[in-house]
Design an enzyme around this catalytic site. Structure first.
Site, short mmCIF file in Angstrom:
data_model
loop_
_atom_site.label_atom_id
_atom_site.label_comp_id
_atom_site.label_asym_id
_atom_site.label_seq_id
_atom_site.Cartn_x
_atom_site.Cartn_y
_atom_site.Cartn_z
CD GLU A 38 -82.79 -6.12 -63.47
OE1 GLU A 38 -83.73 -5.43 -63.90
OE2 GLU A 38 -82.96 -7.07 -62.66
CE LYS A 106 -87.15 -5.70 -65.99
NZ LYS A 106 -86.84 -5.51 -64.54
CB CYS A 142 -85.00 -8.98 -64.09
SG CYS A 142 -85.27 -9.30 -62.32
#
Length: 264
Positions: A38, A106, A142
């Site tokens: 990321e 995300k 994440c």
């Protein structure tokens, strides 16, 4: 399928970070798929809006050129411009010919452990799977790993493996959480998980909380850790046997035992 976990360091200069990504891809040239962390464009802590690029900008274009040069598909994290001076935290998927085949913004933003990602990042609004190397891959970024419902949605959408990218923030018990949840998503979905984290910020720490614990991992559908890179920058190639998924699901058919009639 050969996958390369590219656990690189990421700094504040996108040009230097692109060069590190190129070097990792060169080292992973024998892989079918290379997974970078990321925020590989630039690490958290600075003015992300100032360096964010559209997906046809020079950073992703440079990464695509490297993918084409080495004949290796790539997944990596970048920042896209959003409205009002904000950004999207985006995973890009590039095939071995250098074509951008998909992107994922995300969904779950890291507003925890005294961080506030939502102050400068806009969230995405849909799970995403992409096809690379003939495999349907679910994309997870994440903090998303803490939300098993996202992983289940990806499996329901046909994902045959998960690619997880992270710049996991350092903090109390954080590394233990990372390792536990990467394995849990593999076990509860009887699926391969290839998870690449950013190497730790050990020198020249960023403004704000240092990021990255390393511990990039490849976990098989029984939860067995097939590779664990520890804390140091490294590129590791490993084999994914998708036939193992079918063999595991024959003896552990938990997905078929779900009760959506009771639990949704």
């Amino acid at each position: 399928m050969r996958v390369a976990l590219c656990q690189i360091t990421v700094g504040d200069d996108p040009k230097e970070n692109l060069e590190r990504a190129r070097e990792a891809l060169a080292e992973a040239a024998d892989a079918d798929l290379a997974i970078l962390p990321e925020a590989a464009l630039v690490r958290f802590g600075g003015d992300l809006a100032a360096v964010a690029e559209p997906l046809d900008g020079p950073w992703v274009t440079g990464l695509a050129e490297a993918a084409r040069e080495h004949g290796t598909a790539v997944i990596a994290g970048v920042f896209e411009p959003a409205a009002a001076g904000r950004v999207f935290n985006t995973a890009v998927a590039i095939d071995a010919s250098g074509e951008l085949v998909g992107s994922y913004r995300k969904i779950h933003l890291f507003d925890a452990f005294h961080d506030r990602e939502s102050e400068f990042v806009d969230s995405g609004d849909a799970p995403v799977t992409v096809e690379l190397c003939g495999v349907r891959i679910g994309l997870i970024t994440c903090y998303d790993i803490r939300f098993p419902e996202l992983a289940r949605a990806l499996v329901d959408a046909g994902a045959e493996m998960f690619a997880v990218i992270a710049a996991w923030a350092q903090g109390p018990f954080k590394e233990e959480h990372w390792v536990t949840m990467v394995r849990a998503r593999a076990i509860e979905n009887t699926i391969w998980v290839a998870a690449t984290g950013k190497a730790p910020d050990l020198t020249a720490p960023p403004r704000g909380r240092p990021g990255g614990v390393g511990r990039s991992m490849l976990v098989d559908p029984m939860g067995v850790v097939q590779a664990d890179l520890g804390p140091s920058p490294s590129v590791r190639l490993a084999e994914i046997d998708l036939g193992l998924t079918d063999r595991v699901r024959k003896v552990l058919p938990s997905l078929s035992h779900r009760r959506p009639d009771l639990l949704g």
